[in-house]
Design an enzyme around this catalytic site. Structure first.
Site, PDB file in Angstrom:
ATOM      1  N   HIS A 122       0.845  -1.190   0.000  1.00 56.92           N
ATOM      2  CA  HIS A 122       0.000   0.000   0.000  1.00 56.92           C
ATOM      3  C   HIS A 122       0.882   1.242   0.000  1.00 56.92           C
ATOM      4  O   HIS A 122       1.916   1.299   0.666  1.00 56.92           O
ATOM      5  CB  HIS A 122      -0.999  -0.019   1.157  1.00 56.92           C
ATOM      6  CG  HIS A 122      -0.465   0.302   2.508  1.00 56.92           C
ATOM      7  ND1 HIS A 122      -0.374   1.591   2.984  1.00 56.92           N
ATOM      8  CD2 HIS A 122      -0.034  -0.501   3.519  1.00 56.92           C
ATOM      9  CE1 HIS A 122       0.090   1.574   4.231  1.00 56.92           C
ATOM     10  NE2 HIS A 122       0.309   0.321   4.580  1.00 56.92           N
ATOM     11  N   ASP A 134       5.728   2.953   7.074  1.00 54.88           N
ATOM     12  CA  ASP A 134       4.372   2.446   6.828  1.00 54.88           C
ATOM     13  C   ASP A 134       3.644   3.331   5.818  1.00 54.88           C
ATOM     14  O   ASP A 134       2.955   4.261   6.186  1.00 54.88           O
ATOM     15  CB  ASP A 134       3.592   2.408   8.146  1.00 54.88           C
ATOM     16  CG  ASP A 134       2.217   1.803   8.010  1.00 54.88           C
ATOM     17  OD1 ASP A 134       1.956   1.133   6.994  1.00 54.88           O
ATOM     18  OD2 ASP A 134       1.391   2.011   8.911  1.00 54.88           O
ATOM     19  N   GLU A 168      -5.403   1.793   2.014  1.00 55.67           N
ATOM     20  CA  GLU A 168      -5.227   0.652   2.922  1.00 55.67           C
ATOM     21  C   GLU A 168      -5.493   1.064   4.354  1.00 55.67           C
ATOM     22  O   GLU A 168      -6.092   0.306   5.135  1.00 55.67           O
ATOM     23  CB  GLU A 168      -3.807   0.091   2.786  1.00 55.67           C
ATOM     24  CG  GLU A 168      -3.544  -1.199   3.553  1.00 55.67           C
ATOM     25  CD  GLU A 168      -3.059  -1.007   4.986  1.00 55.67           C
ATOM     26  OE1 GLU A 168      -2.916  -2.009   5.709  1.00 55.67           O
ATOM     27  OE2 GLU A 168      -2.818   0.159   5.396  1.00 55.67           O
ATOM     28  N   HIS A 283       2.278   5.111  12.690  1.00 62.97           N
ATOM     29  CA  HIS A 283       1.125   6.004  12.501  1.00 62.97           C
ATOM     30  C   HIS A 283       1.340   7.367  13.166  1.00 62.97           C
ATOM     31  O   HIS A 283       0.376   7.974  13.665  1.00 62.97           O
ATOM     32  CB  HIS A 283      -0.161   5.352  13.002  1.00 62.97           C
ATOM     33  CG  HIS A 283      -0.703   4.321  12.067  1.00 62.97           C
ATOM     34  ND1 HIS A 283      -1.929   3.717  12.247  1.00 62.97           N
ATOM     35  CD2 HIS A 283      -0.204   3.777  10.928  1.00 62.97           C
ATOM     36  CE1 HIS A 283      -2.150   2.847  11.266  1.00 62.97           C
ATOM     37  NE2 HIS A 283      -1.112   2.867  10.452  1.00 62.97           N
TER      38      HIS A 283
END
Length: 435
Positions: A122, A134, A168, A283
């Site tokens: 993703h 990420d 995603e 995140h």
């Protein structure tokens, strides 16, 4: 036998036997056929892609999230690289959370169109940060691998397809849209999907998906050849873009280096690092280019290429018949007592076959120290390796055993004993395949 000077093994021939042959029979003395060797993936090149993604985020409000300008700029960046390299690219659009999303699909010309191997990551970040681990890490690794395919002029047996998924972070929206909108005939052509989500965590572990046995073994054997122990991935199980493919019946696999879960003391002993989160910036706004472990990113990028080269050259489907496997690590004491790894066979009628396939994956720094036997449920012993192989590392091999006198059902054991000092290792996996 110098433990302070580890030997790196490519184990190409053994990997071909396990991954390409699907653990089908080769004799204990037969030399497996070789597979095409993957190129080394440049860490510098992968990190440059991450720098470019960071620059895109910085220029677009600090993120590359779905519906934001940074995501579309990221898609355009990757697409331009692939178009220049000779890929056939297409943008698939969808709508979620009131905004247009994009999947980028890139097909490499050639290969059997009825035998497709896919790799995907993703490309979107969360809105709170640039998303470099990420999941810039997975996106950059498969981009550089795709470019390596082009530079090599690689023409595999299978058709290669790469994908960068949108949204995603909002619930696998992009990959679900792709899978759900594929006609069943097209889904059936995808013989394997490889997913790479967070492969450069700053306090990394080395985790392998355990969904498809052939893909799993391909990755585990690769890392075993590096002397890097792996564990089964559990933190993100079913939470990344492999899940829609798995639900549709496509064989899936992949790699992961950990997110917010805390690395245990045992994992610190195994991999180094600290007993803190695998990625403290998960995140968060600090998921920048500073949030990458170079060693993990380098190893995993090379593993991506290895899997694509290996699996595109042969079958990714599990072998016919029934497969019983134990992937739990079992330490082998130096010059000590024998240890065992057990698989419990059930549901097989009658006796075992005359061509029982025994897949052995042992990580050890001096294979000539080892005595390896298969022990049948009734205690009968079948010798697989008796201190053979000299100073070579590891035993990653499939043996064929005539076990036709044995009842199939019951507890079968792989028994391993180290009979010399200095070198150590562990059983990484043990598998029985009944045709």
């Amino acid at each position: 036998m110098n433990l302070s000077v580890p030997r790196r093994v490519t184990a190409v021939a053994a990997l071909a036997a396990l991954a390409l042959g699907g653990l089908t029979g080769t004799s204990a003395t037969a030399r497996p056929a070789e597979a095409a060797a993957a190129p080394d993936i440049s860490l510098t090149a992968v990190k440059q892609h991450l720098t470019d993604l960071q620059s895109i985020a910085t220029a677009n409000g600090g993120n590359r999230a779905h519906g934001r300008a940074g995501y579309k700029a990221s898609i355009d960046f990757v697409k331009a690289k692939l178009d220049a390299a000779g890929y056939t690219t297409s943008l698939q659009t969808f709508t979620t959370s009131g905004a247009t999303g994009y999947n980028l699909i890139a097909d490499w010309p050639g290969g059997d169109p009825n035998q497709v191997l896919m790799a995907g990551s993703h490309l979107d970040s969360v809105s709170s940060g640039p998303g470099i681990n990420d999941n810039g890490s997975g996106s950059a690794a498969i981009l550089e691998t795709a470019l390596a395919v082009s530079r090599a002029g690689y023409q595999p047996s299978k058709h290669l397809r790469f994908a960068w998924w949108g949204a995603e972070e909002l619930g696998l929206v992009g990959s679900k849209y792709y899978v759900n909108n594929l006609p069943s005939t097209e889904r059936s052509k995808i013989k394997g999907y490889l997913n790479f989500d967070m492969i450069g965590s700053p306090n990394p572990g080395y985790f392998v998906y355990d969904d498809d046995p052939t893909i799993e073994q391909t990755f585990k054997s690769y890392f075993a050849g590096l002397g890097v122990p792996t564990e089964i991935e559990t933190e993100g199980d079913g939470r990344s873009d492999h899940a829609p493919f798995k639900s549709a019946g496509v064989p899936v696999g992949g790699l992961f280096t950990g997110a917010s879960r805390v690395k245990t003391s045992a994992q610190v002993s195994k991999w180094g690092g600290t007993a803190t989160a695998f990625d403290r910036c998960y995140h968060s706004s600090c998921d920048t280019t500073a949030n990458i472990n170079d060693t993990a990113l380098d190893r995993n990028s090379d593993a991506v290429a290895h899997a694509i080269w290996t699996l595109s050259a042969g079958s990714t489907t599990p072998p016919p018949g029934k497969v019983f496997e134990n992937t739990a690590d079992v330490s082998i004491p130096d010059n000590g007592a024998a240890v065992t790894s057990t698989v419990n066979v059930t549901g097989v009628t009658g006796n075992a076959p005359s061509n029982l396939s025994v897949g052995v994956d042992i990580v050890h720094t001096y294979r000539g120290d080892l005595v390896v036997d298969l022990v049948a449920p009734d205690g009968s012993v079948y010798s697989l390796s008796n201190r053979a192989g000299g100073s070579a590392d590891n035993i990653v091999q499939t043996f064929t055993v005539n076990a036709s006198s044995e009842v199939a059902n019951g507890a079968w054991k792989l028994r391993v004993q180290d009979r010399a000092t200095y070198d150590t290792g562990y059983v990484n996996g043990f598998k029985l395949t009944f045709p």
